[in-house]
Design a protein around this motif. Sequence first.
Motif, mmCIF file in Angstrom:
data_model
loop_
_atom_site.group_PDB
_atom_site.id
_atom_site.type_symbol
_atom_site.label_atom_id
_atom_site.label_comp_id
_atom_site.label_asym_id
_atom_site.label_seq_id
_atom_site.Cartn_x
_atom_site.Cartn_y
_atom_site.Cartn_z
ATOM 1 N N UNK A 299 0.871 -1.348 0.057
ATOM 2 C CA UNK A 299 0.153 0.109 0.012
ATOM 3 C C UNK A 299 0.819 1.438 0.024
ATOM 4 N N UNK A 300 2.197 1.375 -0.380
ATOM 5 C CA UNK A 300 2.892 2.296 -0.556
ATOM 6 C C UNK A 300 2.144 3.499 -1.116
ATOM 7 N N UNK A 301 2.150 4.671 -0.307
ATOM 8 C CA UNK A 301 1.770 6.000 -0.776
ATOM 9 C C UNK A 301 2.517 6.520 -2.201
ATOM 10 N N UNK A 302 3.595 6.171 -2.422
ATOM 11 C CA UNK A 302 4.318 6.668 -3.707
ATOM 12 C C UNK A 302 3.902 5.893 -4.756
ATOM 13 N N UNK A 303 3.522 4.550 -4.916
ATOM 14 C CA UNK A 303 2.870 3.814 -5.728
ATOM 15 C C UNK A 303 1.403 4.106 -6.106
ATOM 16 N N UNK A 304 0.747 4.371 -5.053
ATOM 17 C CA UNK A 304 -0.719 4.799 -5.151
ATOM 18 C C UNK A 304 -0.923 6.186 -5.653
ATOM 19 N N UNK A 305 0.081 7.121 -5.685
ATOM 20 C CA UNK A 305 -0.098 8.213 -6.338
ATOM 21 C C UNK A 305 0.086 8.458 -7.652
ATOM 22 N N UNK A 306 0.650 7.344 -8.534
ATOM 23 C CA UNK A 306 0.915 7.250 -9.933
ATOM 24 C C UNK A 306 -0.373 6.327 -10.543
ATOM 25 N N UNK A 307 -0.702 6.701 -11.737
ATOM 26 C CA UNK A 307 -1.672 5.818 -12.506
ATOM 27 C C UNK A 307 -1.099 4.557 -13.004
ATOM 28 N N UNK A 308 0.437 4.478 -13.137
ATOM 29 C CA UNK A 308 1.063 3.276 -13.606
ATOM 30 C C UNK A 308 2.427 3.527 -12.960
ATOM 31 N N UNK A 309 3.025 2.387 -12.525
ATOM 32 C CA UNK A 309 4.241 2.255 -12.016
ATOM 33 C C UNK A 309 5.279 1.474 -13.011
ATOM 34 N N UNK A 310 6.177 1.861 -13.422
ATOM 35 C CA UNK A 310 7.347 1.216 -14.280
ATOM 36 C C UNK A 310 8.503 0.925 -13.386
ATOM 37 N N UNK A 311 8.447 1.531 -12.509
ATOM 38 C CA UNK A 311 9.783 1.036 -11.454
ATOM 39 C C UNK A 311 9.322 1.401 -10.019
ATOM 40 N N UNK A 312 9.821 0.601 -9.264
ATOM 41 C CA UNK A 312 9.578 0.930 -7.777
ATOM 42 C C UNK A 312 10.689 0.229 -6.849
ATOM 43 N N UNK A 313 11.189 1.024 -6.037
ATOM 44 C CA UNK A 313 12.044 0.190 -4.819
ATOM 45 C C UNK A 313 11.632 0.661 -3.482
ATOM 46 N N UNK A 314 12.259 0.203 -2.656
ATOM 47 C CA UNK A 314 11.842 0.446 -1.179
ATOM 48 C C UNK A 314 13.015 0.134 -0.173
ATOM 49 N N UNK A 315 13.371 1.076 0.584
ATOM 50 C CA UNK A 315 14.310 0.962 1.529
ATOM 51 C C UNK A 315 14.028 1.126 2.990
ATOM 52 N N UNK A 316 14.254 0.621 4.112
ATOM 53 C CA UNK A 316 13.889 0.548 5.239
ATOM 54 C C UNK A 316 14.767 1.030 6.498
ATOM 55 N N UNK B 288 8.245 5.430 -10.169
ATOM 56 C CA UNK B 288 8.292 6.025 -11.332
ATOM 57 C C UNK B 288 7.438 5.514 -12.362
ATOM 58 N N UNK B 289 6.910 6.553 -12.907
ATOM 59 C CA UNK B 289 6.140 6.249 -14.436
ATOM 60 C C UNK B 289 6.934 7.089 -15.576
ATOM 61 N N UNK B 290 7.421 5.902 -16.434
ATOM 62 C CA UNK B 290 7.856 6.573 -17.645
ATOM 63 C C UNK B 290 6.960 7.139 -18.623
ATOM 64 N N UNK B 291 7.454 8.248 -19.194
ATOM 65 C CA UNK B 291 6.518 9.095 -20.133
ATOM 66 C C UNK B 291 6.862 8.807 -21.454
#
Length: 146
Positions: A15-32, A140-143
């Motif tokens: 449920x990552x906020x960054x991913x929910x904020x884009x219409x499509x996700x082409x790349x994502x990573x997470x660090x804790x 990231x969403x690539x355009x």
Amino acid sequence: MNPVAVVLAVPLPHDALACRALTRVDYADAFGVRVDAPERGLPERYARAMFENAPRWVKILTHLRDSIVSVAGLKTAADLIRESLEIGKPDGRLGAKLPLTVLQRTSDALLFGENDRHLDFRVSVERTGMAGELCVVTAVKLNNWM
């Protein structure tokens, strides 16, 4: 003496906020990182610390990136700061000298990002779980092909 925080790659929160904020996700990573302090506003404090105290090598790479993308007509860090000041919303940035537009701010999360011709990106710094963990997610969403 403060112990050094250990930052580790972690599975992308569903449920990552960054991913929910884009219409499509082409790349994502997470660090804790595990933190001891449960106080309010912690995600914003950590985000400010990350970007306002960047190591010298990060500043050099950012300058190099800006030099390259300016030739391609893409926005540089200075362009983003100038745009913010021109529209009269300098407080919409994470910091006065940082090109990061704050899109959402709560006591448990901070979302920021930018849109450009080649990509849209979102970064969230959010409290996860009950054990005092913070997670930084980049999406990231690539355009286009650039």
